[in-house]
Write an enzyme that holds these catalytic residues in place. Sequence first.
Site, PDB file in Angstrom:
ATOM      1  N   HIS A   3       7.051   0.722   1.981  1.00  0.00           N
ATOM      2  CA  HIS A   3       6.433   1.468   2.125  1.00  0.00           C
ATOM      3  C   HIS A   3       6.930   3.236   1.560  1.00  0.00           C
ATOM      4  O   HIS A   3       7.990   3.690   2.113  1.00  0.00           O
ATOM      5  CB  HIS A   3       4.718   1.960   3.596  1.00  0.00           C
ATOM      6  CG  HIS A   3       4.484   3.189   3.164  1.00  0.00           C
ATOM      7  ND1 HIS A   3       4.858   4.100   3.302  1.00  0.00           N
ATOM      8  CD2 HIS A   3       3.274   2.789   2.973  1.00  0.00           C
ATOM      9  CE1 HIS A   3       3.340   5.031   3.559  1.00  0.00           C
ATOM     10  NE2 HIS A   3       2.361   4.149   3.195  1.00  0.00           N
ATOM     11  N   ASP A  56      -1.640  -3.642   4.877  1.00  0.00           N
ATOM     12  CA  ASP A  56      -2.353  -4.614   3.938  1.00  0.00           C
ATOM     13  C   ASP A  56      -1.646  -6.088   4.315  1.00  0.00           C
ATOM     14  O   ASP A  56      -2.082  -7.436   3.464  1.00  0.00           O
ATOM     15  CB  ASP A  56      -1.583  -4.016   2.479  1.00  0.00           C
ATOM     16  CG  ASP A  56      -2.918  -2.851   1.520  1.00  0.00           C
ATOM     17  OD1 ASP A  56      -3.673  -2.574   2.159  1.00  0.00           O
ATOM     18  OD2 ASP A  56      -1.361  -2.387   0.958  1.00  0.00           O
TER      19      ASP A  56
HETATM   20  N1  CMC Z   1       9.533  -7.013  -1.088  1.00  0.00           N
HETATM   21  C1  CMC Z   1      11.052  -6.822  -1.796  1.00  0.00           C
HETATM   22  N2  CMC Z   1      11.420  -5.424  -2.502  1.00  0.00           N
HETATM   23  C2  CMC Z   1      10.988  -4.575  -2.141  1.00  0.00           C
HETATM   24  C3  CMC Z   1       9.763  -4.453  -1.791  1.00  0.00           C
HETATM   25  C4  CMC Z   1       8.975  -5.813  -1.498  1.00  0.00           C
HETATM   26  N3  CMC Z   1       7.918  -5.743  -1.425  1.00  0.00           N
HETATM   27  N4  CMC Z   1       9.404  -2.772  -1.378  1.00  0.00           N
HETATM   28  C5  CMC Z   1      11.000  -2.629  -1.627  1.00  0.00           C
HETATM   29  N5  CMC Z   1      11.930  -3.443  -2.231  1.00  0.00           N
HETATM   30  C6  CMC Z   1      12.855  -2.987  -2.405  1.00  0.00           C
HETATM   31  C7  CMC Z   1      12.905  -2.529  -3.957  1.00  0.00           C
HETATM   32  O1  CMC Z   1      13.634  -3.617  -4.211  1.00  0.00           O
HETATM   33  C8  CMC Z   1      13.441  -1.073  -4.100  1.00  0.00           C
HETATM   34  O2  CMC Z   1      14.927  -1.803  -3.895  1.00  0.00           O
HETATM   35  P1  CMC Z   1      16.721  -1.948  -4.459  1.00  0.00           P
HETATM   36  O3  CMC Z   1      17.130  -0.482  -3.703  1.00  0.00           O
HETATM   37  O4  CMC Z   1      17.760  -2.310  -4.188  1.00  0.00           O
HETATM   38  O5  CMC Z   1      16.161  -0.850  -5.811  1.00  0.00           O
HETATM   39  C9  CMC Z   1      13.858  -1.016  -1.909  1.00  0.00           C
HETATM   40  O6  CMC Z   1      13.058  -1.306  -1.635  1.00  0.00           O
HETATM   41  C10 CMC Z   1      13.362   0.704  -2.849  1.00  0.00           C
HETATM   42  O7  CMC Z   1      11.731   0.604  -3.084  1.00  0.00           O
HETATM   43  P2  CMC Z   1      11.221   1.036  -3.902  1.00  0.00           P
HETATM   44  O8  CMC Z   1      10.350   0.026  -5.234  1.00  0.00           O
HETATM   45  O9  CMC Z   1      11.779   2.591  -4.792  1.00  0.00           O
HETATM   46  O10 CMC Z   1       9.912   1.297  -3.354  1.00  0.00           O
HETATM   47  P3  CMC Z   1       8.454   2.830  -3.271  1.00  0.00           P
HETATM   48  O11 CMC Z   1       8.596   3.788  -1.540  1.00  0.00           O
HETATM   49  O12 CMC Z   1       8.870   3.936  -4.500  1.00  0.00           O
HETATM   50  O13 CMC Z   1       7.462   1.918  -3.049  1.00  0.00           O
HETATM   51  C11 CMC Z   1       5.935   0.019  -2.267  1.00  0.00           C
HETATM   52  C12 CMC Z   1       6.491   1.357  -2.368  1.00  0.00           C
HETATM   53  C13 CMC Z   1       5.099   0.361  -1.276  1.00  0.00           C
HETATM   54  C14 CMC Z   1       5.206   0.304  -3.692  1.00  0.00           C
HETATM   55  C15 CMC Z   1       6.632  -1.187  -2.037  1.00  0.00           C
HETATM   56  O14 CMC Z   1       7.373  -0.894  -1.520  1.00  0.00           O
HETATM   57  C16 CMC Z   1       6.062  -2.328  -3.001  1.00  0.00           C
HETATM   58  O15 CMC Z   1       5.899  -2.087  -3.748  1.00  0.00           O
HETATM   59  N6  CMC Z   1       5.344  -3.144  -2.100  1.00  0.00           N
HETATM   60  C17 CMC Z   1       4.643  -4.784  -1.789  1.00  0.00           C
HETATM   61  C18 CMC Z   1       2.871  -3.872  -2.595  1.00  0.00           C
HETATM   62  C19 CMC Z   1       3.021  -3.304  -0.954  1.00  0.00           C
HETATM   63  O16 CMC Z   1       2.572  -4.005  -0.144  1.00  0.00           O
HETATM   64  N7  CMC Z   1       1.982  -2.220  -1.541  1.00  0.00           N
HETATM   65  C20 CMC Z   1       1.205  -1.460  -0.111  1.00  0.00           C
HETATM   66  C21 CMC Z   1       1.545  -0.009   0.343  1.00  0.00           C
HETATM   67  S1  CMC Z   1       0.793   0.110   1.526  1.00  0.00           S
HETATM   68  C22 CMC Z   1      -1.134   0.605   1.844  1.00  0.00           C
HETATM   69  C23 CMC Z   1      -1.519   1.696   0.369  1.00  0.00           C
HETATM   70  O17 CMC Z   1      -0.860   1.958  -0.290  1.00  0.00           O
HETATM   71  O18 CMC Z   1      -2.347   0.294  -0.179  1.00  0.00           O
END
Ligand code: CMC
Length: 390
Positions: free
Chosen positions: A270, A327
Amino acid sequence: TGLVTLDPGFMNTASTTSAITYIDGDAGILRYRGYPIDQLAEGSSFLEVAYLLIKGELPTADELEAFTSRVHKHRLLHEDFKAFFTAFPANGHPMAILQSGVSALATYYQHTLDPRDEEQVELATVLLMAKVPTMIAYIAKRALGLPLLYPDASKSYVEDFYRLTFHLPYQDHDVDPALTKALDMLLILHADHEQNCSTSTVRMVGSSNANIYSAVSAGVGALSGPLHGGANESVLEMLTAIQASGGDASEFMRKVKNKEDGVRLMGFGHRVYKNYDPRAAIVKDAAHEVLGKLGKSDELLDIAMGLEEIALNDDYFIERKLYPNVDFYTGLIYKAMGFPTQMFTPLFAMGRLPGWIAQYREMIADPTTKIGRPRQVYTGETERQYPAGR
Ligand code: CMC
């Protein structure tokens, strides 16, 4: 012009002030108008929480009664609107149909479009709260080719939604109160989450003085993405794929950690929570409770718990502070209730609706609001001579 700061994804830029929802991501705290989410989930109904978000205070018994009966009075959709649902392929994604349906409300309720007129916005609020669940139920019915029911104002908001979605004419029966209570609670957990992607979209669209239906329908579009609300659908697809490959999560986790083909553990991570999402903790308990009550065991729940266990003890996830988000477990409950996977994100939209409305209203009531218009850092050619003779 002046100095422009580049902040992709708005990691550090606040787009607004807001008095609606408070999150402390490091501590895993979520409060609506100051009230802790777990207390609201335990003690309130969804309509009461909607009132709280939109008006700022918990309603008195009389206020809640007045709000509820106004909403119930408007749950019918215009008869002509039914043709709308047959105008799409039956297997079209419910979120796409919902987005169109919400924006189309502006054509039926043209006397509620002016954001500067408080009474119009108040009526539009009621119409959205009333008609969106009916619309979602009709989308679900239409996907299966089943006959539509009319709303029944004597039933509670959530009970009637359940009835409209699942029951057939002449086969109407009572709905298990344990299920409506669980669904009501899930809607509360989704009701607002400050400046997330869809809410920021609602505000952005509304900042041009676009009507509330337009703004909310844009929010539905933003919510549909798998990184946002669409994650609840993706989680179930992920769990099903792991089950189909024999139930061994370790190969899947290897891919996630190696970032193979961009595979992510859906329902994890998140932008704001760097701790256990307080909503996920409540949903996890509810998943056990609902499945237990229905006497259903679900191998997918075991797989989900296995994934969580691995993740919470794995350096990749620990270092990045990745925890289950809201989720991760919701889909298992929706599935046990009988909702098809494609209906999961519309349920999220139904829950988030009061948040979108509250945020739109807060924005238009704020005299400091300006049209949303981010700047850019231009990286293209500066100036080129147009080729002579072209
Ligand atoms: N699985 C594996 N790696 C992950 C995940 C995940 N679910 N989420 C983040 N990472 C890694 C990402 O690859 C990055 O690694 P590195 O530092 O090596 O590059 C690090 O963690 C930081 O991630 P980010 O993508 O920069 O984080 P963000 O704040 O931009 O993204 C997020 C947040 C929710 C989009 C992301 O965690 C994600 O894609 N999660 C999976 C989709 C998900 O469950 N979304 C629902 C969010 S909560 C409720 C809602 O909004 O619907």
